[in-house]
Design an enzyme around this catalytic site. Sequence first.
Site, PDB file in Angstrom:
ATOM      1  N   SER A 143      -8.714 -13.174  33.015  1.00 24.72           N
ATOM      2  CA  SER A 143      -9.633 -13.683  33.237  1.00 24.72           C
ATOM      3  C   SER A 143     -10.525 -13.376  34.536  1.00 24.72           C
ATOM      4  O   SER A 143      -9.876 -13.334  35.439  1.00 24.72           O
ATOM      5  CB  SER A 143     -10.090 -15.199  32.881  1.00 24.72           C
ATOM      6  OG  SER A 143     -11.201 -15.738  33.372  1.00 24.72           O
ATOM      7  N   TYR A 156      -5.226 -23.452  34.810  1.00 25.15           N
ATOM      8  CA  TYR A 156      -5.591 -22.602  34.097  1.00 25.15           C
ATOM      9  C   TYR A 156      -6.003 -21.309  34.892  1.00 25.15           C
ATOM     10  O   TYR A 156      -5.634 -20.167  34.546  1.00 25.15           O
ATOM     11  CB  TYR A 156      -6.781 -22.903  33.067  1.00 25.15           C
ATOM     12  CG  TYR A 156      -7.561 -21.667  32.425  1.00 25.15           C
ATOM     13  CD1 TYR A 156      -6.910 -21.125  31.343  1.00 25.15           C
ATOM     14  CD2 TYR A 156      -8.433 -20.861  32.881  1.00 25.15           C
ATOM     15  CE1 TYR A 156      -7.543 -20.122  30.764  1.00 25.15           C
ATOM     16  CE2 TYR A 156      -9.166 -19.983  32.527  1.00 25.15           C
ATOM     17  CZ  TYR A 156      -8.550 -19.620  31.241  1.00 25.15           C
ATOM     18  OH  TYR A 156      -9.151 -18.497  30.512  1.00 25.15           O
TER      19      TYR A 156
END
Length: 267
Positions: A143, A156
């Site tokens: 990401s 995360y």
Amino acid sequence: MTTATNPRVLITGASSGIGRELAEIFARNGYRVLLAADDDLLDKAVDELRATGAAVDGHRLDLAVPDEVDRLAAWTQDVAGGVDALVLNAGTGVNGAFAGSATGLHEQLKVVDVNVRSVVHLAKLLVPGMVGAGHGRVLITSSIAGVSPGPYNSVYNASKAFLSSFAQALRDELRGSGVSVTTLMPGPTDTLFFDRAKMHDTKLGQSSKDDAKTVAEQGFSAMMKGTDHVVAGSFFNKVQSVAGHLLPDPLLAAVHRRMTMPGSGRR
Ligand SMILES: NC(=O)c1ccc[n+]([C@@H]2O[C@H](COP(=O)([O-])OP(=O)(O)OC[C@H]3O[C@@H](n4cnc5c(N)ncnc54)[C@H](OP(=O)(O)O)[C@@H]3O)[C@@H](O)[C@H]2O)c1
């Protein structure tokens, strides 16, 4: 129509979002598609893809459980005799203050287990077979979150930083082996992710999002070309990715917190 000679792909996180779109693209490109995920949406994805004539099998598991990951690798071997392509895409997130009571230890560790541990585990079990065969393509969904520390998404973002580093290192080790590793770096994408991470009251949760199909197509194309990484989606994602390499971490963290602080979407 698929036959025994069709290439085979295992896709984790294939029941929804980016992984579901990738499954459709692989099927369209003549792959025998092995899908893995954790809920009823997986059965729906298998049925829908089979209805198009694709050869599809599904395996339900919780990737946070190491024994189940072992069983997924064994199933892949049993059902298809190995894979030509491996898409390590499943991921999950948790939003909230790390030291606060809104996030639990179990859910934070689940982010590590799914996003990090299961990827290392499956790569370790399945990549050697690809190297032995002398060919293969690996796609790891990281990401753009991985280029910045992520207040309120601390575990995360750190998990995605791990994946980007791991993918690049593995890619380098596998030079000349016939196996390529590509990192897919989406920005905010319209999937179930923000629901599941309970991010609707954040600025990021309410921001505009890229289309999961477009992100998947860009990931597939980069993977097939053997590109090292692709920042998918909007031009703004590319700017953010470059900024992540140029700006100091404290500044990146301060910018990120404005987007992810619980309640920031109401201000
Ligand atoms: N959406 C974004 O803005 C965005 C941005 C950058 C990167 N990403 C990454 O893109 C990847 C795909 O996410 P998405 O956006 O497509 O979200 P999504 O629609 O929520 O899909 C996540 C997938 O991962 C699977 N998964 C999650 N936990 C699992 C577990 N414990 N065991 C087995 N499967 C599990 C889910 O399966 P079940 O439904 O069966 O649980 C689902 O198929 C993730 O790695 C995510 O971090 C997303």
